[in-house]
Design a protein around this motif. Structure first.
Motif, PDB file in Angstrom:
ATOM      1  N   VAL A 276      12.637  17.315 -35.775  1.00 45.24           N
ATOM      2  CA  VAL A 276      11.413  17.289 -35.080  1.00 45.24           C
ATOM      3  C   VAL A 276      11.098  15.799 -35.023  1.00 45.24           C
ATOM      4  O   VAL A 276      10.559  15.314 -34.054  1.00 45.24           O
ATOM      5  CB  VAL A 276      10.285  18.013 -35.789  1.00 45.24           C
ATOM      6  N   PHE A 277      10.968  14.960 -36.076  1.00 43.38           N
ATOM      7  CA  PHE A 277      10.777  13.547 -36.043  1.00 43.38           C
ATOM      8  C   PHE A 277      11.512  12.790 -34.895  1.00 43.38           C
ATOM      9  O   PHE A 277      10.548  12.106 -34.187  1.00 43.38           O
ATOM     10  CB  PHE A 277      11.013  13.089 -37.437  1.00 43.38           C
ATOM     11  N   SER A 278      12.739  12.915 -34.906  1.00 39.19           N
ATOM     12  CA  SER A 278      13.513  12.218 -33.915  1.00 39.19           C
ATOM     13  C   SER A 278      13.019  12.584 -32.613  1.00 39.19           C
ATOM     14  O   SER A 278      12.870  11.654 -31.652  1.00 39.19           O
ATOM     15  CB  SER A 278      14.930  12.606 -34.212  1.00 39.19           C
ATOM     16  N   ASP A 279      12.941  13.816 -32.070  1.00 36.32           N
ATOM     17  CA  ASP A 279      12.556  14.402 -31.033  1.00 36.32           C
ATOM     18  C   ASP A 279      11.179  13.876 -30.389  1.00 36.32           C
ATOM     19  O   ASP A 279      10.831  13.425 -29.426  1.00 36.32           O
ATOM     20  CB  ASP A 279      12.303  15.812 -30.912  1.00 36.32           C
ATOM     21  N   ALA A 280      10.204  13.600 -31.401  1.00 35.47           N
ATOM     22  CA  ALA A 280       8.746  13.060 -31.013  1.00 35.47           C
ATOM     23  C   ALA A 280       8.994  11.513 -30.881  1.00 35.47           C
ATOM     24  O   ALA A 280       8.179  11.239 -29.846  1.00 35.47           O
ATOM     25  CB  ALA A 280       7.880  13.554 -32.395  1.00 35.47           C
ATOM     26  N   ILE A 281       9.608  10.878 -31.505  1.00 37.34           N
ATOM     27  CA  ILE A 281       9.857   9.269 -31.481  1.00 37.34           C
ATOM     28  C   ILE A 281      10.585   9.108 -30.070  1.00 37.34           C
ATOM     29  O   ILE A 281      10.171   8.321 -29.278  1.00 37.34           O
ATOM     30  CB  ILE A 281      10.739   8.924 -32.698  1.00 37.34           C
TER      31      ILE A 281
ATOM     32  N   GLU B 141      23.126   9.044 -42.016  1.00 40.14           N
ATOM     33  CA  GLU B 141      24.044   8.639 -41.055  1.00 40.14           C
ATOM     34  C   GLU B 141      23.743   9.375 -39.803  1.00 40.14           C
ATOM     35  O   GLU B 141      23.445   8.865 -38.721  1.00 40.14           O
ATOM     36  CB  GLU B 141      25.539   8.983 -41.611  1.00 40.14           C
ATOM     37  N   TRP B 142      23.278  10.738 -40.034  1.00 41.34           N
ATOM     38  CA  TRP B 142      23.018  11.356 -38.838  1.00 41.34           C
ATOM     39  C   TRP B 142      21.531  10.897 -38.194  1.00 41.34           C
ATOM     40  O   TRP B 142      21.378  10.712 -37.049  1.00 41.34           O
ATOM     41  CB  TRP B 142      22.549  12.878 -39.163  1.00 41.34           C
ATOM     42  N   PHE B 143      20.605  10.484 -39.171  1.00 38.80           N
ATOM     43  CA  PHE B 143      19.231  10.111 -38.768  1.00 38.80           C
ATOM     44  C   PHE B 143      19.448   8.659 -38.028  1.00 38.80           C
ATOM     45  O   PHE B 143      18.788   8.221 -37.165  1.00 38.80           O
ATOM     46  CB  PHE B 143      18.390  10.048 -40.129  1.00 38.80           C
ATOM     47  N   GLN B 144      20.245   7.824 -38.743  1.00 39.08           N
ATOM     48  CA  GLN B 144      20.259   6.548 -38.138  1.00 39.08           C
ATOM     49  C   GLN B 144      21.017   6.656 -36.697  1.00 39.08           C
ATOM     50  O   GLN B 144      20.482   5.448 -35.982  1.00 39.08           O
ATOM     51  CB  GLN B 144      21.386   5.570 -39.227  1.00 39.08           C
ATOM     52  N   ASN B 145      22.026   7.319 -36.573  1.00 44.31           N
ATOM     53  CA  ASN B 145      22.610   7.600 -35.311  1.00 44.31           C
ATOM     54  C   ASN B 145      21.686   8.149 -34.287  1.00 44.31           C
ATOM     55  O   ASN B 145      21.523   7.790 -33.137  1.00 44.31           O
ATOM     56  CB  ASN B 145      23.761   8.512 -35.295  1.00 44.31           C
ATOM     57  N   ARG B 146      20.746   8.988 -34.693  1.00 43.03           N
ATOM     58  CA  ARG B 146      19.526   9.647 -33.844  1.00 43.03           C
ATOM     59  C   ARG B 146      18.555   8.556 -33.551  1.00 43.03           C
ATOM     60  O   ARG B 146      18.020   8.496 -32.326  1.00 43.03           O
ATOM     61  CB  ARG B 146      18.997  10.733 -34.639  1.00 43.03           C
ATOM     62  N   LEU B 147      18.199   7.644 -34.352  1.00 36.98           N
ATOM     63  CA  LEU B 147      17.088   6.685 -34.148  1.00 36.98           C
ATOM     64  C   LEU B 147      17.543   5.229 -34.632  1.00 36.98           C
ATOM     65  O   LEU B 147      17.400   4.788 -35.681  1.00 36.98           O
ATOM     66  CB  LEU B 147      15.823   6.917 -35.171  1.00 36.98           C
TER      67      LEU B 147
END
Length: 392
Positions: A223-228, A250-256
């Motif tokens: 949800v954080f990534s989609d809002a950003i 790693e997932w979060f860094q690739n996403r943002l």
């Protein structure tokens, strides 16, 4: 009896081997008990590489790693060594902090010995399956939790909203509050550092949206990534600062890919990182309180959070931040854009948040749990066994 007469056996699924808000609160509480003259014995899994030194005497319990999440361990039984240690310690109250197999055995041990048992609720375990495609398990887990908590003399929740949810779920007839405190020497607006922001690549005048916490999917990272993403599509000027470690990094860094990841920060370094943000974005629905939200508020930040337990007791809609329907990506983006675009609104909400955080001092909130201890011991001594606590 007063606090100096307490002999507390505390059972935990994770007392110090992985750092999180729940076990830091437990360690602070144990430290408070010891300073007041109480005796405490802690039973929990241990590892060769603990995240921090434990408060009080810690007895290791048999455990195995959680499949797929090996940093966590499941204490699966009460060994003969633990039973001998308990008998020698002679507690007059059992504190249960996780509904795992060891805590179930400890609750049965308390019942067998006629001792009161108090449980503290630290997270919404029943919500975890939805983040791993297993939402159909939630009713079953809720039923299992109800069976566990109803056998306790009392349970305590860290927020009014969580306590009300526990009542609605019929977890207990005796639900009290053990909230969380704040260390104002560490978390305050004076910790803000433009020099530190520059050192990690953040511009002086860029509105910084922060995330603080363990990097696991149940914190709402999707949800954080989609809002950003929506802010970027709208060309809203901002930067993202992620403070924390975890298996989903790693997932979060690739996403943002444009976000700044600082890794774990603790003590004064954490206070500096939080105060150097401009707002906190906390989309999680699993917290029962939200320590990071209180820390951000103490630093003078507005919070955009999911309307969920914990956050609802801290964030005042439209005053100290915004409360958004869980998963409403567009609404989260709207709220974040408002604080990014309007510096005056951001400052007003941040000051209101700082004033709200002044209520939470650690000694005051820990004494509330001590008072619950003394009450249930007194009730047991008087033969007042609650409906939520079947006669052993």
């Amino acid at each position: 009896m007063d606090v100096s007469g307490l002999r507390v056996a505390l059972f935990s699924g994770n007392y110090n081997y992985v750092r999180d808000g729940a076990n830091q609160a437990l360690n602070r509480f144990v430290g408070y008990l010891l300073r007041q003259g109480a005796a405490v014995r802690v039973y929990s899994p241990t590892t060769d590489t603990p995240a921090f030194e434990p408060a009080g005497d810690l007895v290791s319990t048999p455990s195995f790693p959680v499949p797929g999440r090996k940093e966590y361990r499941v204490p699966h039984r009460m060994s003969a060594q633990v039973r001998r240690d308990l008998k020698a310690f002679q507690p007059n109250l059992i504190h249960l902090s996780s509904p795992d197999p060891l805590n179930h055995r400890a609750l049965s041990w308390a019942r067998d010995h006629g001792l009161p048992a108090v449980a503290s609720v630290h997270t919404r375990f029943e919500t975890y399956p939805r983040y791993y495609g297993l939402a159909f398990l939630e009713p079953l887990i809720e039923s299992m939790l109800r069976r566990f908590y109803r056998r306790c003399d009392a349970i305590v929740a860290p927020s009014d909203s969580m306590a009300q949810l526990l009542r609605e779920q019929r977890m207990s007839y005796d639900v009290g509050i053990w909230t969380r405190g704040i260390d104002r020497d560490i978390f305050n607006p004076g910790r803000r550092s433009l020099e530190w922001r520059q050192s990690v690549g953040i511009e002086d005048d860029a509105p910084v949206i922060g995330f603080i916490g363990r990097l696991v999917m149940e914190k709402g990272l999707d949800v954080f990534s989609d809002a950003i993403d929506q802010l970027a599509a709208r060309q809203v000027r901002h930067q993202v600062l992620i403070v924390g470690e975890g298996p989903a990094r790693e997932w979060f860094q690739n996403r943002l890919p444009n976000a700044v990841f600082t890794g774990f920060q603790g003590g004064p370094d954490l206070g500096r990182a939080v105060a150097s943000m401009d707002m906190l974005f906390n989309p999680s629905v699993t917290e029962t309180f939200g320590n990071v939200t209180l820390e951000a508020m103490a630093c003078g930040l507005p919070t955009v959070a999911a309307r969920a337990t914990g956050s609802e007791s801290l964030v005042t809609e439209g005053v100290t931040g915004r409360l958004i329907r869980p998963g409403a990506i567009g609404d989260f983006a709207d709220a974040l854009q408002h604080y990014c675009d309007d510096g005056a609104a951001r400052a007003r909400a941040g000051e209101a948040a700082r004033m709200r955080a002044e209520r939470n001092g650690w000694d005051q909130v820990n004494q509330a749990l001590v008072d619950t201890y003394l009450r249930v011991i007194r009730q047991r001594a008087q033969g007042m066994v609650l409906r939520s606590s079947p006669v052993p």
